[in-house]
Motif scaffolding. Structure first.
Motif, PDB file in Angstrom:
ATOM      1  N   GLU A  12      11.036  -2.909 -46.972  1.00 39.48           N
ATOM      2  CA  GLU A  12      10.683  -3.228 -48.365  1.00 39.48           C
ATOM      3  C   GLU A  12      10.319  -4.696 -48.513  1.00 39.48           C
ATOM      4  O   GLU A  12      10.901  -5.576 -47.878  1.00 39.48           O
ATOM      5  N   LEU A  13       9.345  -4.933 -49.374  1.00 34.92           N
ATOM      6  CA  LEU A  13       9.095  -6.260 -49.928  1.00 34.92           C
ATOM      7  C   LEU A  13       9.312  -6.147 -51.427  1.00 34.92           C
ATOM      8  O   LEU A  13       8.614  -5.382 -52.108  1.00 34.92           O
ATOM      9  N   GLY A  14      10.311  -6.853 -51.969  1.00 35.19           N
ATOM     10  CA  GLY A  14      10.642  -6.756 -53.379  1.00 35.19           C
ATOM     11  C   GLY A  14      10.572  -8.097 -54.072  1.00 35.19           C
ATOM     12  O   GLY A  14      10.900  -9.132 -53.480  1.00 35.19           O
ATOM     13  N   VAL A  15      10.149  -8.090 -55.332  1.00 35.98           N
ATOM     14  CA  VAL A  15      10.002  -9.307 -56.141  1.00 35.98           C
ATOM     15  C   VAL A  15      10.941  -9.215 -57.341  1.00 35.98           C
ATOM     16  O   VAL A  15      10.857  -8.269 -58.135  1.00 35.98           O
ATOM     17  N   GLY A  16      11.862 -10.180 -57.495  1.00 34.11           N
ATOM     18  CA  GLY A  16      12.771 -10.223 -58.633  1.00 34.11           C
ATOM     19  C   GLY A  16      12.078 -10.749 -59.875  1.00 34.11           C
ATOM     20  O   GLY A  16      11.339 -11.738 -59.806  1.00 34.11           O
ATOM     21  N   LEU A  17      12.351 -10.109 -61.039  1.00 29.66           N
ATOM     22  CA  LEU A  17      11.594 -10.443 -62.255  1.00 29.66           C
ATOM     23  C   LEU A  17      12.450 -10.506 -63.518  1.00 29.66           C
ATOM     24  O   LEU A  17      11.946 -10.369 -64.623  1.00 29.66           O
ATOM     25  N   ASN A  18      13.760 -10.757 -63.352  1.00 34.86           N
ATOM     26  CA  ASN A  18      14.640 -10.838 -64.523  1.00 34.86           C
ATOM     27  C   ASN A  18      15.067 -12.287 -64.745  1.00 34.86           C
ATOM     28  O   ASN A  18      15.866 -12.833 -63.989  1.00 34.86           O
ATOM     29  N   GLU A  39      12.684  -5.281 -60.675  1.00 30.01           N
ATOM     30  CA  GLU A  39      11.939  -5.690 -59.486  1.00 30.01           C
ATOM     31  C   GLU A  39      10.727  -4.810 -59.267  1.00 30.01           C
ATOM     32  O   GLU A  39      10.714  -3.641 -59.646  1.00 30.01           O
ATOM     33  N   ALA A  40       9.711  -5.407 -58.660  1.00 32.97           N
ATOM     34  CA  ALA A  40       8.546  -4.675 -58.176  1.00 32.97           C
ATOM     35  C   ALA A  40       8.628  -4.685 -56.663  1.00 32.97           C
ATOM     36  O   ALA A  40       8.906  -5.726 -56.062  1.00 32.97           O
ATOM     37  N   ASN A  41       8.424  -3.532 -56.038  1.00 32.54           N
ATOM     38  CA  ASN A  41       8.518  -3.507 -54.585  1.00 32.54           C
ATOM     39  C   ASN A  41       7.514  -2.550 -53.976  1.00 32.54           C
ATOM     40  O   ASN A  41       6.904  -1.717 -54.659  1.00 32.54           O
ATOM     41  N   VAL A  42       7.351  -2.680 -52.667  1.00 32.07           N
ATOM     42  CA  VAL A  42       6.505  -1.795 -51.895  1.00 32.07           C
ATOM     43  C   VAL A  42       7.140  -1.650 -50.520  1.00 32.07           C
ATOM     44  O   VAL A  42       7.796  -2.576 -50.028  1.00 32.07           O
ATOM     45  N   SER A  43       6.993  -0.476 -49.919  1.00 26.79           N
ATOM     46  CA  SER A  43       7.501  -0.242 -48.573  1.00 26.79           C
ATOM     47  C   SER A  43       6.347  -0.365 -47.587  1.00 26.79           C
ATOM     48  O   SER A  43       5.387   0.412 -47.658  1.00 26.79           O
ATOM     49  N   PRO A  44       6.403  -1.332 -46.669  1.00 24.01           N
ATOM     50  CA  PRO A  44       5.279  -1.520 -45.740  1.00 24.01           C
ATOM     51  C   PRO A  44       5.153  -0.365 -44.752  1.00 24.01           C
ATOM     52  O   PRO A  44       6.120   0.349 -44.478  1.00 24.01           O
ATOM     53  N   VAL A  45       3.962  -0.209 -44.238  1.00 26.50           N
ATOM     54  CA  VAL A  45       3.730   0.800 -43.205  1.00 26.50           C
ATOM     55  C   VAL A  45       4.601   0.469 -41.993  1.00 26.50           C
ATOM     56  O   VAL A  45       4.651  -0.679 -41.537  1.00 26.50           O
ATOM     57  N   GLU A  46       5.290   1.479 -41.478  1.00 21.54           N
ATOM     58  CA  GLU A  46       6.173   1.279 -40.336  1.00 21.54           C
ATOM     59  C   GLU A  46       5.377   0.699 -39.159  1.00 21.54           C
ATOM     60  O   GLU A  46       4.286   1.174 -38.842  1.00 21.54           O
ATOM     61  N   GLY A  47       5.943  -0.332 -38.549  1.00 25.33           N
ATOM     62  CA  GLY A  47       5.304  -0.967 -37.402  1.00 25.33           C
ATOM     63  C   GLY A  47       4.304  -2.047 -37.738  1.00 25.33           C
ATOM     64  O   GLY A  47       3.766  -2.702 -36.827  1.00 25.33           O
ATOM     65  N   SER A  48       4.043  -2.273 -39.040  1.00 21.30           N
ATOM     66  CA  SER A  48       2.987  -3.226 -39.406  1.00 21.30           C
ATOM     67  C   SER A  48       3.468  -4.654 -39.602  1.00 21.30           C
ATOM     68  O   SER A  48       2.647  -5.579 -39.629  1.00 21.30           O
ATOM     69  N   CYS A  49       4.772  -4.865 -39.746  1.00 21.30           N
ATOM     70  CA  CYS A  49       5.281  -6.210 -40.070  1.00 21.30           C
ATOM     71  C   CYS A  49       5.362  -7.080 -38.817  1.00 21.30           C
ATOM     72  O   CYS A  49       5.840  -6.646 -37.770  1.00 21.30           O
ATOM     73  N   GLU A  50       4.918  -8.330 -38.987  1.00 21.65           N
ATOM     74  CA  GLU A  50       4.985  -9.306 -37.905  1.00 21.65           C
ATOM     75  C   GLU A  50       5.321 -10.672 -38.491  1.00 21.65           C
ATOM     76  O   GLU A  50       4.824 -11.037 -39.561  1.00 21.65           O
ATOM     77  N   GLY A  51       6.184 -11.422 -37.790  1.00 15.89           N
ATOM     78  CA  GLY A  51       6.414 -12.797 -38.210  1.00 15.89           C
ATOM     79  C   GLY A  51       7.872 -13.172 -38.271  1.00 15.89           C
ATOM     80  O   GLY A  51       8.717 -12.645 -37.541  1.00 15.89           O
ATOM     81  N   THR A  52       8.177 -14.090 -39.198  1.00 19.24           N
ATOM     82  CA  THR A  52       9.501 -14.696 -39.301  1.00 19.24           C
ATOM     83  C   THR A  52      10.021 -14.596 -40.720  1.00 19.24           C
ATOM     84  O   THR A  52       9.281 -14.828 -41.681  1.00 19.24           O
TER      85      THR A  52
END
Length: 332
Positions: A256-262, A186-199
């Protein structure tokens, strides 16, 4: 005469030891296992010994919850090793113990919720070396992005910032100072705390606390980086009750936002197979310190979705579950 399961597991164990951990002759390798994982630990130890290195099996009491720290002597053993592998049912991946072992120069592979079958077939059969460049390029595309938007046909619509955050390429192949789960890729990134908005609308799997494959979508609302509501059927209520019982506001943080790649992984309700399904996306919640964030919470859970579209600073990384690179699409 039927071939014993221990013999069948030996091929996957050799992949973990030889390809993923890249164990060399003369190294000290710590195998951490909890109750019920003894057969997997033995297979791994045998592969380590066959590689000319010395294995040490350390058995721990299962953690009370995912993300609970390993016992201090075990953490110290991991940090003192050349390499370590954690074959445990309750995750210790997102802990200071693992982070500190990597910081000390060891390298680790995490086999959380691994079954004997997973060591025989499935994601473990992937060509990890061939998949690594794709994983690294996807991670690179998310690294430091000012704005990332995730959408799915089921209703997920989430924006976040990864400005200043590293993109993590968990290729299942590790060098000194690195750790990775396997066999997910997987490829992932940890978003800046407090930055996520939505559903977030989870339609595939929540492979924790007995939830597994999703029977009815679980919908989570996110404001200022925190989950503020969880709606759906019985599985949604199980998740909501578990998080509330932790009595820790950090568990609601988007980590985290992670992308599965296997392409060898299939949804089965087990964490490291489900998270690796090619073209899936997961949102991790709770602890983020092992991914580049600053939150240490009482747990880290992943919420897995299908057919995602991910756009980072205007660049399309995934479109309806297909990975897009400069030279075209990479299909499962």
């Amino acid at each position: 005469m039927a071939i014993s399961r221990q013999v069948l597991m030996s091929k996957g164990a050799r992949t973990v030891v030889g390809v993923c951990l890249q164990v060399k002759s003369g190294e000290q390798v710590v195998v951490v296992a909890d109750a019920g994982m003894e057969s997997i630990a033995r297979a791994l130890a045998a592969a380590v010994q066959a590689a000319g290195s010395e294995p040490t099996i350390v058995t721990i009491v299962p953690r009370d919850s995912d993300g609970q720290e390993p016992p201090p002597p075990v953490a110290a053993a991991m940090a003192a090793s050349d390499a370590f592998v954690c074959a445990v049912r309750t995750s210790i991946t997102h802990t200071r113990g693992v982070r500190d072992a990597a910081a000390a120069g060891s390298r680790g592979i995490m086999l959380t919720q691994f079954s004997e079958d997973m060591l025989i077939s499935g994601g473990i059969e992937a060509d990890f070396r061939a998949l690594a460049p794709v994983c690294e390029r996807v991670a690179g595309a998310m690294e430091g992005a000012r704005t990332i938007r995730l959408t799915t046909p089921r209703g997920t619509d989430l924006t976040m910032s990864a400005e200043g955050r590293p993109g993590n390429a968990m290729t299942c192949i590790v060098g000194p100072g690195e750790f990775s789960p396997a066999p997910n890729v997987e490829a992932n990134v940890s978003p800046v705390e407090g930055s996520c908005e939505g559903t977030i609308v989870v339609d595939a799997s929540i492979p924790y606390i007995g939830i597994g494959l999703i029977r009815e979508p679980v919908t989570l609302k996110v404001e200022r980086g925190l989950i503020v509501s969880i709606e759906g059927g019985p599985q949604a209520r199980t998740l909501a009750s578990d998080l509330a019982a932790k009595n820790d506001p950090g568990v609601y943080s988007v980590a985290e936002l992670g992308v599965g790649l296997n392409p060898k992984c299939r949804f089965c309700g087990l964490m490291l197979e489900d998270e690796g399904v090619f073209g899936s996306v997961h949102i991790g919640i709770g602890t983020s310190i092992t991914l580049g964030g600053s939150v240490k919470a009482a747990c880290h859970y992943d919420l897995i979705m299908t057919r995602p579209t991910v756009v980072a600073d205007g660049r399309v990384i995934l479109e309806d579950g297909q990975v897009i690179l400069e030279d075209g699409r990479v299909r499962a």
